[in-house]
Design a protein around this motif. Structure first.
Motif, short mmCIF file in Angstrom:
data_model
loop_
_atom_site.label_atom_id
_atom_site.label_comp_id
_atom_site.label_asym_id
_atom_site.label_seq_id
_atom_site.Cartn_x
_atom_site.Cartn_y
_atom_site.Cartn_z
N ASP A 76 -0.99 -3.52 -4.86
CA ASP A 76 -1.37 -5.09 -4.77
C ASP A 76 -0.56 -5.47 -3.61
OD1 ASP A 76 -3.10 -5.37 -7.05
OD2 ASP A 76 -1.30 -5.10 -7.99
N VAL A 77 0.66 -5.05 -3.14
CA VAL A 77 1.56 -5.27 -2.30
C VAL A 77 2.10 -4.08 -1.78
CG1 VAL A 77 3.43 -6.57 -1.81
CG2 VAL A 77 2.22 -7.47 -3.23
N LEU A 78 2.07 -4.20 -0.19
CA LEU A 78 2.70 -2.90 0.44
C LEU A 78 3.94 -3.59 1.31
CD1 LEU A 78 1.99 -0.17 1.42
CD2 LEU A 78 1.02 -1.12 3.39
N ILE A 79 5.05 -3.07 1.02
CA ILE A 79 6.25 -3.53 1.69
C ILE A 79 6.80 -2.42 2.34
CG2 ILE A 79 8.88 -4.09 1.09
CD1 ILE A 79 7.59 -4.63 -1.97
N ILE A 80 7.21 -2.94 3.71
CA ILE A 80 7.72 -2.10 4.82
C ILE A 80 8.89 -2.40 5.37
CG2 ILE A 80 6.84 -0.91 7.02
CD1 ILE A 80 4.06 -1.45 6.29
N GLU A 81 9.92 -1.54 5.62
CA GLU A 81 11.36 -2.30 5.96
C GLU A 81 11.21 -2.23 7.57
OE1 GLU A 81 15.84 -0.35 6.65
OE2 GLU A 81 14.37 1.06 5.35
N ASP A 82 11.88 -3.34 7.94
CA ASP A 82 11.98 -3.76 9.30
C ASP A 82 12.56 -2.74 10.12
OD1 ASP A 82 10.02 -6.05 9.35
OD2 ASP A 82 11.68 -7.35 8.92
#
Length: 120
Positions: A76-82
């Motif tokens: 539902d959520v995609l988290i990508i490191e900056d």
């Protein structure tokens, strides 16, 4: 790509998130699912590319690997490191930016509406 197989992913019991730590050589990922009290780890792994391959081949491998992870875990959520880098080695940030873009595009193609960039 090394990680969890489809057979080991349980049915959905809460919202799911997949987080990526992008890198041109190694892109790590973890899939979590919210539970009543604590999140469950659905799977972790690494998408690897060979430094002997041209940049475009490595980016395609990262895109394909990220797409496979996203399709497997249906987040539902995609988290990508900056992106981060020391000023003395700007090339690292440039290469990480390429890897991050491949993962972002895979999320966009999967129509993952909620993408979050996290700083370190």
């Amino acid at each position: 790509m090394r990680g969890t197989t489809d057979a080991s992913i349980p049915g959905r019991s809460g919202p799911r998130a997949v987080g990526f730590d992008p890198g041109l050589a190694d892109t790590g990922y973890a899939a979590l699912e919210g539970g009543r009290r604590v999140p469950s780890v659905l799977g972790t792994g690494v998408i690897r590319t060979s430094p002997r391959d041209p940049l475009e081949v490595r980016l395609e491998a990262l895109f394909d690997g990220a797409r496979d992870v996203i399709e497997r875990f249906t987040p539902d959520v995609l988290i990508i490191e900056d992106i981060f880098s020391a000023p003395s080695i700007p090339r690292t940030a440039i290469l990480m930016g390429h890897a991050r873009a491949a993962v972002c595009l895979a999320g966009r193609r999967h129509l993952c509406a909620n993408t979050i960039g996290l700083g370190v």
